[in-house]
Design a protein around this motif. Structure first.
Motif, PDB file in Angstrom:
ATOM      1  N   LEU A  68      15.629 106.958  84.628  1.00 24.84           N
ATOM      2  CA  LEU A  68      15.854 107.761  83.410  1.00 24.84           C
ATOM      3  C   LEU A  68      17.098 107.095  82.598  1.00 24.84           C
ATOM      4  O   LEU A  68      16.954 107.112  81.298  1.00 24.84           O
ATOM      5  CB  LEU A  68      16.202 109.107  83.563  1.00 24.84           C
ATOM      6  N   PHE A  69      18.060 106.779  83.159  1.00 20.87           N
ATOM      7  CA  PHE A  69      19.227 106.212  82.647  1.00 20.87           C
ATOM      8  C   PHE A  69      19.358 104.827  82.211  1.00 20.87           C
ATOM      9  O   PHE A  69      20.122 104.387  81.559  1.00 20.87           O
ATOM     10  CB  PHE A  69      20.632 106.668  83.354  1.00 20.87           C
ATOM     11  N   LEU A  70      18.600 103.962  83.266  1.00 19.56           N
ATOM     12  CA  LEU A  70      18.711 102.727  82.929  1.00 19.56           C
ATOM     13  C   LEU A  70      17.455 101.955  82.438  1.00 19.56           C
ATOM     14  O   LEU A  70      17.698 100.833  81.947  1.00 19.56           O
ATOM     15  CB  LEU A  70      18.792 101.961  84.363  1.00 19.56           C
ATOM     16  N   SER A  71      16.506 102.619  82.020  1.00 26.72           N
ATOM     17  CA  SER A  71      15.168 102.028  81.520  1.00 26.72           C
ATOM     18  C   SER A  71      15.389 101.361  80.216  1.00 26.72           C
ATOM     19  O   SER A  71      15.153 100.114  80.085  1.00 26.72           O
ATOM     20  CB  SER A  71      14.047 103.115  81.454  1.00 26.72           C
ATOM     21  N   LEU A  72      15.982 101.919  79.152  1.00 26.87           N
ATOM     22  CA  LEU A  72      16.119 101.421  77.831  1.00 26.87           C
ATOM     23  C   LEU A  72      17.062 100.172  77.849  1.00 26.87           C
ATOM     24  O   LEU A  72      16.952  99.061  77.266  1.00 26.87           O
ATOM     25  CB  LEU A  72      16.785 102.419  77.037  1.00 26.87           C
ATOM     26  N   ILE A  73      18.128 100.233  78.879  1.00 27.87           N
ATOM     27  CA  ILE A  73      19.101  99.087  79.061  1.00 27.87           C
ATOM     28  C   ILE A  73      18.126  97.878  79.910  1.00 27.87           C
ATOM     29  O   ILE A  73      18.309  96.407  79.374  1.00 27.87           O
ATOM     30  CB  ILE A  73      20.157  99.405  80.053  1.00 27.87           C
ATOM     31  N   ALA A  74      17.340  98.027  80.723  1.00 29.21           N
ATOM     32  CA  ALA A  74      16.681  97.092  81.230  1.00 29.21           C
ATOM     33  C   ALA A  74      15.613  96.439  80.551  1.00 29.21           C
ATOM     34  O   ALA A  74      15.249  95.220  80.466  1.00 29.21           O
ATOM     35  CB  ALA A  74      15.727  97.643  82.838  1.00 29.21           C
ATOM     36  N   GLY A  75      15.016  97.496  79.530  1.00 31.15           N
ATOM     37  CA  GLY A  75      14.079  96.822  78.474  1.00 31.15           C
ATOM     38  C   GLY A  75      14.661  95.907  77.790  1.00 31.15           C
ATOM     39  O   GLY A  75      14.113  94.725  77.177  1.00 31.15           O
ATOM     40  N   HIS A  76      15.919  96.007  77.251  1.00 31.06           N
ATOM     41  CA  HIS A  76      16.711  95.123  76.340  1.00 31.06           C
ATOM     42  C   HIS A  76      16.970  93.890  77.140  1.00 31.06           C
ATOM     43  O   HIS A  76      16.753  92.815  76.412  1.00 31.06           O
ATOM     44  CB  HIS A  76      18.258  95.829  75.848  1.00 31.06           C
ATOM     45  N   ALA A  77      17.296  94.196  78.478  1.00 27.26           N
ATOM     46  CA  ALA A  77      17.701  92.907  79.229  1.00 27.26           C
ATOM     47  C   ALA A  77      16.402  92.304  79.349  1.00 27.26           C
ATOM     48  O   ALA A  77      16.574  90.886  79.294  1.00 27.26           O
ATOM     49  CB  ALA A  77      18.210  93.385  80.431  1.00 27.26           C
ATOM     50  N   ALA A  78      15.239  92.768  79.436  1.00 26.52           N
ATOM     51  CA  ALA A  78      14.125  91.989  79.738  1.00 26.52           C
ATOM     52  C   ALA A  78      13.952  90.927  78.311  1.00 26.52           C
ATOM     53  O   ALA A  78      12.971  90.056  78.300  1.00 26.52           O
ATOM     54  CB  ALA A  78      12.854  92.604  79.870  1.00 26.52           C
ATOM     55  N   ASP A  79      13.913  91.512  76.993  1.00 24.39           N
ATOM     56  CA  ASP A  79      13.916  90.930  75.986  1.00 24.39           C
ATOM     57  C   ASP A  79      14.903  89.708  75.526  1.00 24.39           C
ATOM     58  O   ASP A  79      14.763  88.865  74.647  1.00 24.39           O
ATOM     59  CB  ASP A  79      13.728  91.776  74.808  1.00 24.39           C
ATOM     60  N   VAL A  80      15.914  89.708  76.348  1.00 18.28           N
ATOM     61  CA  VAL A  80      17.243  88.959  76.057  1.00 18.28           C
ATOM     62  C   VAL A  80      17.427  87.845  77.125  1.00 18.28           C
ATOM     63  O   VAL A  80      17.639  86.666  76.984  1.00 18.28           O
ATOM     64  CB  VAL A  80      18.488  89.619  75.774  1.00 18.28           C
ATOM     65  N   PHE A  81      17.281  88.364  78.470  1.00 16.66           N
ATOM     66  CA  PHE A  81      17.727  87.294  79.670  1.00 16.66           C
ATOM     67  C   PHE A  81      16.216  86.866  80.374  1.00 16.66           C
ATOM     68  O   PHE A  81      15.247  87.288  80.114  1.00 16.66           O
ATOM     69  CB  PHE A  81      18.466  88.003  80.438  1.00 16.66           C
ATOM     70  N   ASP A  82      16.341  85.684  81.255  1.00 19.66           N
ATOM     71  CA  ASP A  82      15.410  85.284  81.846  1.00 19.66           C
ATOM     72  C   ASP A  82      14.945  86.414  82.840  1.00 19.66           C
ATOM     73  O   ASP A  82      15.469  87.018  83.493  1.00 19.66           O
ATOM     74  CB  ASP A  82      15.896  84.068  82.789  1.00 19.66           C
ATOM     75  N   ARG A  83      13.497  86.621  82.223  1.00 22.49           N
ATOM     76  CA  ARG A  83      12.914  87.747  83.093  1.00 22.49           C
ATOM     77  C   ARG A  83      12.730  87.248  84.727  1.00 22.49           C
ATOM     78  O   ARG A  83      12.802  88.296  85.378  1.00 22.49           O
ATOM     79  CB  ARG A  83      11.424  87.991  82.425  1.00 22.49           C
ATOM     80  N   ARG A  84      12.416  86.196  85.009  1.00 19.52           N
ATOM     81  CA  ARG A  84      12.472  85.643  86.233  1.00 19.52           C
ATOM     82  C   ARG A  84      13.558  86.227  87.053  1.00 19.52           C
ATOM     83  O   ARG A  84      13.531  86.910  88.163  1.00 19.52           O
ATOM     84  CB  ARG A  84      12.125  84.354  86.626  1.00 19.52           C
ATOM     85  N   ARG A  85      14.840  85.858  86.500  1.00 19.53           N
ATOM     86  CA  ARG A  85      16.269  86.260  87.276  1.00 19.53           C
ATOM     87  C   ARG A  85      16.295  87.604  87.242  1.00 19.53           C
ATOM     88  O   ARG A  85      17.121  88.107  88.414  1.00 19.53           O
ATOM     89  CB  ARG A  85      17.067  85.398  86.439  1.00 19.53           C
ATOM     90  N   ILE A  86      16.032  88.359  86.332  1.00 17.55           N
ATOM     91  CA  ILE A  86      16.077  90.062  86.503  1.00 17.55           C
ATOM     92  C   ILE A  86      15.304  90.347  87.636  1.00 17.55           C
ATOM     93  O   ILE A  86      15.826  91.217  88.302  1.00 17.55           O
ATOM     94  CB  ILE A  86      15.568  90.621  84.979  1.00 17.55           C
ATOM     95  N   VAL A  87      14.019  90.004  87.626  1.00 17.60           N
ATOM     96  CA  VAL A  87      12.984  90.458  88.865  1.00 17.60           C
ATOM     97  C   VAL A  87      13.791  90.016  90.112  1.00 17.60           C
ATOM     98  O   VAL A  87      13.837  90.604  91.202  1.00 17.60           O
ATOM     99  CB  VAL A  87      11.733  89.967  88.607  1.00 17.60           C
ATOM    100  N   PHE A  88      14.386  88.535  90.366  1.00 17.41           N
ATOM    101  CA  PHE A  88      14.626  88.312  91.345  1.00 17.41           C
ATOM    102  C   PHE A  88      16.070  89.121  91.790  1.00 17.41           C
ATOM    103  O   PHE A  88      16.045  89.302  93.109  1.00 17.41           O
ATOM    104  CB  PHE A  88      15.027  86.698  91.242  1.00 17.41           C
ATOM    105  N   ILE A  89      17.073  89.178  90.866  1.00 16.45           N
ATOM    106  CA  ILE A  89      18.231  90.190  91.233  1.00 16.45           C
ATOM    107  C   ILE A  89      17.713  91.540  92.022  1.00 16.45           C
ATOM    108  O   ILE A  89      18.316  91.976  92.914  1.00 16.45           O
ATOM    109  CB  ILE A  89      18.973  90.198  90.289  1.00 16.45           C
TER     110      ILE A  89
END
Length: 424
Positions: A68-89
């Motif tokens: 609930l609290f992190l989804s919108l932040i996660a979506g923005h991150a997925a459109d800005v940063f390397d998506r592979r690295r986000i999943v890896f972390i």
């Protein structure tokens, strides 16, 4: 005489020609396997410690709150940063969290509060992992085969859902630390596979994070009635009709089949889903997809009612099998409509909102099921939920007639900038 042209490779052959998709598939299998092993271990452990339906419901709430609290932040991150690295972390943090929980349980130094804390951390990891993986997949395969790739990707999760509960249930007989340690290893393998994906990252959203950029995914969905109807149908149907959180009660108190039986019950929907995925990968949904999605949701609700009223282990397995097959039809149609209707520049944020809706229906649905079971009993809660799902399908047909009338999947991903998009 003109020279015969070479035969065009089938979509399934083209999928095999994309090593990045295969690594993505492996990562998704390992991650789903870990999550399903965890579900059996934590559900059985919490119910063994408390004997409380409310405590089981709180497991779902603990998973949902980070989403609930992190989804919108996660979506923005997925459109800005390397998506592979986000999943890896995310997968790496999940592996470490489970390893520490297994170690703590083995040493006898953690209790119920620590279990809930670990579930919250894992929920935070999934809040970033799921929308990012959903946004990454359309970049790994041609647009015209994305529905087939989604069916194959869904089969990956469902195959893990078959193996995970069974492995988790039998491993639990050796102690709760065994399935938790196994899940940690699976998350570690998923992280390694993801980092091996060959993918050139190009940020599709530039600039800092603002309230406006965070809410663009919501605005896009609100302006596209087919997307809004698809996502909200899943939200309310599964929120009411999900019985996953109650499976430990059915296994223990109604069917009397123990932890091994619980593993089989959790695997049964996945067996149906995998077989349906195989069918959909070979015979893609080509027409009247809106009608088929609503029919699948109604069957899901009916199967939930049958399961809830059953006192036979075999009948219960059969009802869950049908439930899983119907749910897979709905998932493939809904995912295809959402992904193909969303431009890549918005895909992370739209996927994040979609993940929030899915998390609400699944994790918050588990909390709702636990509360309903405390008031109505497990059987009453399951029957009420299944009937509610059928009523939601009928209501959504009237609220979203355009969704009902969808005949074919879009041919390729949308390229329109959200500012230029019009309501469907």
């Amino acid at each position: 005489m003109s020279q015969a042209s070479a035969p065009t490779p089938s979509p399934s052959e083209r999928l095999r020609d994309h090593p990045a998709f295969l690594l993505f598939w492996i990562s998704r299998v390992a991650s789903a396997l870990a999550f399903q092993m965890l579900g059996v271990a934590v559900g059985w452990l919490v119910y063994a410690l408390t004997g409380s339906a409310v405590a089981l419901g709180l497991v779902g709430l603990a998973q949902f709150l980070p989403l609930l609290f992190l989804s919108l932040i996660a979506g923005h991150a997925a459109d800005v940063f390397d998506r592979r690295r986000i999943v890896f972390i995310g997968q790496s943090v999940a592996a470490v969290t489970l390893a520490l929980l297994a170690l703590g349980l083995g040493e006898g130094v953690v209790g119920l509060a620590a279990i809930y804390g670990a579930v919250v951390m894992l929920g935070a990891c999934r809040a970033f992992e799921h929308p990012t993986m959903a946004a990454l997949l359309p970049r790994l395969v041609p647009g015209e085969v994305l529905p087939r790739a989604l069916a194959v990707s869904s089969s990956a999760m469902q195959m893990a859902t078959i193996a995970g509960p069974a492995v988790g249930g039998f491993a639990y007989a050796l102690g709760p630390t065994v399935p938790l340690a196994g899940a940690a290893l699976c998350y570690a393998a998923a992280a390694l596979a993801m980092m091996a994906v060959r993918h050139v990252h190009a940020p599709v959203q530039r600039g800092g994070m603002t309230l406006a950029t965070l809410l663009e995914g919501l605005a896009f969905i609100r302006g596209h009635k087919v997307v809004l109807g698809s996502i909200s149908l899943d939200l309310f149907a599964v929120l009411l009709g999900g019985v996953t959180a109650l499976l430990p009660i059915f296994a223990s108190d109604i069917l009397h089949v123990g932890a091994q039986g619980l593993g089989a019950l959790r695997a049964a929907p996945a067996v149906g889903a995998v077989l349906m995925s195989v069918v959909l990968a070979r015979v893609p949904l080509s027409h009247k997809v809106g009608h088929k999605m609503f029919a699948a949701v109604a069957v899901f609700g009916l199967a939930t009612v049958v399961f809830s009223l059953s006192s036979s282990f075999l009948l219960s397995l059969g009802a869950l099998f049908v439930l899983g097959a119907a749910d897979n039809v709905s998932v493939v149609i809904r995912s295809s409509l959402v992904q193909l209707s969303t431009p890549d520049a918005m895909r992370g944020r739209v996927s994040a909102v979609n993940s929030l809706f899915i998390g609400t229906s699944n994790q918050l649905g588990e909390f709702e099921s636990g509360m309903a079971a405390a008031l109505l009993g497990a059987v009453g809660a399951g029957v009420a939920g299944g009937v509610g799902t059928i009523l939601v399908a009928l209501l959504w047909m009237r609220l979203f007639p355009g969704l009902l009338k969808v005949d074919h999947m879009p041919a390729r991903p949308a390229r329109t900038h959200p500012a230029q998009a019009k309501s469907a």
